[in-house]
Design a protein around this motif. Sequence first.
Motif, PDB file in Angstrom:
ATOM      1  N   ILE A 169       0.830  -1.200   0.000  1.00 12.40           N
ATOM      2  CA  ILE A 169       0.000   0.000   0.000  1.00 12.40           C
ATOM      3  C   ILE A 169       0.864   1.250   0.000  1.00 12.40           C
ATOM      4  N   THR A 170       0.513   2.180  -0.876  1.00  9.59           N
ATOM      5  CA  THR A 170       1.038   3.540  -0.812  1.00  9.59           C
ATOM      6  C   THR A 170      -0.130   4.459  -0.490  1.00  9.59           C
ATOM      7  N   LEU A 171       0.000   5.239   0.568  1.00 12.70           N
ATOM      8  CA  LEU A 171      -1.060   6.147   1.024  1.00 12.70           C
ATOM      9  C   LEU A 171      -0.586   7.583   0.815  1.00 12.70           C
ATOM     10  N   CYS A 172      -1.329   8.331  -0.007  1.00 14.28           N
ATOM     11  CA  CYS A 172      -0.919   9.692  -0.381  1.00 14.28           C
ATOM     12  C   CYS A 172      -1.917  10.730   0.117  1.00 14.28           C
ATOM     13  N   ASP A 173      -1.412  11.896   0.474  1.00 15.37           N
ATOM     14  CA  ASP A 173      -2.282  13.022   0.817  1.00 15.37           C
ATOM     15  C   ASP A 173      -1.507  14.320   0.657  1.00 15.37           C
ATOM     16  N   LYS A 174      -2.188  15.359   0.230  1.00 22.36           N
ATOM     17  CA  LYS A 174      -1.543  16.669   0.110  1.00 22.36           C
ATOM     18  C   LYS A 174      -1.340  17.318   1.469  1.00 22.36           C
ATOM     19  N   ALA A 175      -2.040  16.817   2.501  1.00 20.94           N
ATOM     20  CA  ALA A 175      -1.876  17.343   3.858  1.00 20.94           C
ATOM     21  C   ALA A 175      -0.543  16.889   4.437  1.00 20.94           C
ATOM     22  N   SER A 176      -0.153  17.512   5.537  1.00 23.63           N
ATOM     23  CA  SER A 176       1.137  17.194   6.155  1.00 23.63           C
ATOM     24  C   SER A 176       1.015  16.149   7.253  1.00 23.63           C
ATOM     25  N   VAL A 177      -0.231  15.773   7.627  1.00 22.04           N
ATOM     26  CA  VAL A 177      -0.438  14.792   8.687  1.00 22.04           C
ATOM     27  C   VAL A 177      -1.558  13.832   8.295  1.00 22.04           C
ATOM     28  N   ILE A 178      -1.624  12.692   8.979  1.00 19.06           N
ATOM     29  CA  ILE A 178      -2.699  11.731   8.806  1.00 19.06           C
ATOM     30  C   ILE A 178      -3.981  12.267   9.455  1.00 19.06           C
ATOM     31  N   MET A 179      -5.114  12.063   8.821  1.00 18.36           N
ATOM     32  CA  MET A 179      -6.428  12.493   9.332  1.00 18.36           C
ATOM     33  C   MET A 179      -6.403  13.939   9.830  1.00 18.36           C
ATOM     34  N   PRO A 180      -6.078  14.882   8.970  1.00 19.24           N
ATOM     35  CA  PRO A 180      -5.860  16.262   9.420  1.00 19.24           C
ATOM     36  C   PRO A 180      -7.089  16.942   9.999  1.00 19.24           C
ATOM     37  N   THR A 181      -8.285  16.525   9.631  1.00 18.26           N
ATOM     38  CA  THR A 181      -9.488  17.182  10.160  1.00 18.26           C
ATOM     39  C   THR A 181      -9.931  16.608  11.500  1.00 18.26           C
ATOM     40  N   ILE A 200       3.308   0.282   5.336  1.00 14.92           N
ATOM     41  CA  ILE A 200       2.568   1.153   4.423  1.00 14.92           C
ATOM     42  C   ILE A 200       3.467   2.326   4.042  1.00 14.92           C
ATOM     43  N   ASP A 201       3.588   2.563   2.748  1.00 13.57           N
ATOM     44  CA  ASP A 201       4.384   3.672   2.232  1.00 13.57           C
ATOM     45  C   ASP A 201       3.535   4.942   2.315  1.00 13.57           C
ATOM     46  N   VAL A 202       3.819   5.781   3.307  1.00 11.20           N
ATOM     47  CA  VAL A 202       3.028   6.984   3.536  1.00 11.20           C
ATOM     48  C   VAL A 202       3.718   8.171   2.870  1.00 11.20           C
ATOM     49  N   ARG A 203       2.994   8.837   1.976  1.00  9.55           N
ATOM     50  CA  ARG A 203       3.536  10.003   1.283  1.00  9.55           C
ATOM     51  C   ARG A 203       2.619  11.204   1.522  1.00  9.55           C
ATOM     52  N   LEU A 204       3.039  12.046   2.441  1.00 16.77           N
ATOM     53  CA  LEU A 204       2.283  13.253   2.751  1.00 16.77           C
ATOM     54  C   LEU A 204       2.893  14.451   2.019  1.00 16.77           C
ATOM     55  N   ASN A 205       2.215  15.594   2.104  1.00 11.61           N
ATOM     56  CA  ASN A 205       2.636  16.784   1.337  1.00 11.61           C
ATOM     57  C   ASN A 205       2.824  16.419  -0.137  1.00 11.61           C
ATOM     58  N   THR A 206       1.938  15.571  -0.626  1.00 16.36           N
ATOM     59  CA  THR A 206       2.070  15.018  -1.966  1.00 16.36           C
ATOM     60  C   THR A 206       1.036  15.622  -2.912  1.00 16.36           C
ATOM     61  N   ALA A 207       1.510  16.250  -3.965  1.00 12.06           N
ATOM     62  CA  ALA A 207       0.621  16.798  -4.988  1.00 12.06           C
ATOM     63  C   ALA A 207       0.638  15.870  -6.199  1.00 12.06           C
ATOM     64  N   ILE A 208      -0.483  15.200  -6.454  1.00 13.26           N
ATOM     65  CA  ILE A 208      -0.594  14.320  -7.617  1.00 13.26           C
ATOM     66  C   ILE A 208      -0.819  15.192  -8.855  1.00 13.26           C
ATOM     67  N   THR A 209      -0.037  14.951  -9.892  1.00  7.86           N
ATOM     68  CA  THR A 209      -0.172  15.769 -11.106  1.00  7.86           C
ATOM     69  C   THR A 209      -0.887  15.033 -12.234  1.00  7.86           C
ATOM     70  N   LYS A 210      -0.599  13.745 -12.400  1.00  5.56           N
ATOM     71  CA  LYS A 210      -1.266  12.992 -13.470  1.00  5.56           C
ATOM     72  C   LYS A 210      -1.211  11.497 -13.180  1.00  5.56           C
ATOM     73  N   ILE A 211      -2.114  10.776 -13.829  1.00  2.64           N
ATOM     74  CA  ILE A 211      -2.182   9.324 -13.695  1.00  2.64           C
ATOM     75  C   ILE A 211      -2.305   8.735 -15.091  1.00  2.64           C
ATOM     76  N   ASN A 212      -1.356   7.873 -15.438  1.00  2.00           N
ATOM     77  CA  ASN A 212      -1.316   7.283 -16.773  1.00  2.00           C
ATOM     78  C   ASN A 212      -1.180   5.763 -16.686  1.00  2.00           C
ATOM     79  N   THR A 213      -1.412   5.113 -17.806  1.00  2.00           N
ATOM     80  CA  THR A 213      -1.181   3.675 -17.901  1.00  2.00           C
ATOM     81  C   THR A 213       0.187   3.427 -18.519  1.00  2.00           C
ATOM     82  N   ALA A 214       0.822   2.307 -18.060  1.00  2.00           N
ATOM     83  CA  ALA A 214       2.123   1.919 -18.618  1.00  2.00           C
ATOM     84  C   ALA A 214       2.400   0.471 -18.252  1.00  2.00           C
TER      85      ALA A 214
END
Length: 381
Positions: A169-181, A200-214
């Motif tokens: 699992i990779t868990l991504c969020d643009k927030a800086s912490v888990i469950m910020p609200t 679990i690969d946690v990636r915070l402060n993450t801005a997703i730009t695009k999703i493609n197939t490969a």
Amino acid sequence: MSNPIIVIGSGFAAYQWVKSFRKLDHNTAITLITADQGADYSKPELSHVFSRGQQAIDLIKQTAIEFATEYNIELITDTVVEEINTELQWVRFNQQQSHYSSLIIATGAKSFVPNFEGNAIDKIITLNSLDELTRNHSKISTAKHITVLGAGLIGTEIAIDLATVGKQITLCDKASVIMPTLLPEFIAAEMHQVLIQKNIDVRLNTAITKINTADNQLVVSQLEKEDIHTDIVIAAMGLTPQIHLAHQAGISTNRGIIVDNMLQTSAANVYALGDCAEINGKISAFIQPIMLSALALAKTLAGTPTPLSLPPMLIKAKTPWLPLSLAGITTAADIHWHIERDNDGYVAKAHTKDQTLIGFIVAHNKQKQAFPLLRQLPPAL
């Protein structure tokens, strides 16, 4: 014969209202119209299906036919309501108009999916309904690596559930912490550490730009970070209330369908319930406020006008690696925290400067302390 009460939607809010109303009134005609198959199921259990080895069908409490028979309602499934006319009090579907005495809009909310760039946006999976789980169960079961977008409550619960059965699992969020609200930084940091320890690969402060197939995989591109190669992308980035019908009918809307404390909209004899309803500027998508709203509206439409009154609400996070229950205000900047910790866990109490209790979080084996604390909090509404 008088016109029926018409309900649009068959989610938890709609069915809870039917159950509550039928305890008070056995005879008033009810017509319920839903775009799906109309099964009564446990939506909070969607995030636990894989770790429990279940199929979507295992969550069904009653089929549409069974529900309609038990509660003496006309249940119209697989049907989309196309228009509401609040002046003449009818709804239109299947090229016909059906008049109502009262109308309840319980259209719920859909998962929010940003408009990412890339050629694989249509491959993003959401798990906000039984139908969505049914469509995607096989894909998720056979996937080896899954990327979950959104580290809020639902995203974190899904990530833990899937990691429990051996998924990478990779868990991504643009927030800086888990469950910020929901979580203050010191508890969010602990949750973060627990997830990492469980691989679990946690990636915070993450801005997703695009999703493609490969090469039979999806590639999730991030701003200034390495790409994620994954089999499946699940979006758990919040909910968007389904308000288009109300908006088209001229009913007042904001983020949700605006209702007063009687759950009435700006239109006479039209009410809104559940994830689509906004009261005092807030949308309460949790079980307890929906149950209380359904009960209050059931009493009102059964002849006893009953304003909604919400007590403090307890939220139980289905995060078995770090069990949490919380209520009240837990993320404000000016909170004064008092923390009591021992080998069984801890109790974190949120106070104002004058030592008024405004919220709390209990962790691990301290869950029994939640209810006494809950009774000390001020009313939510």
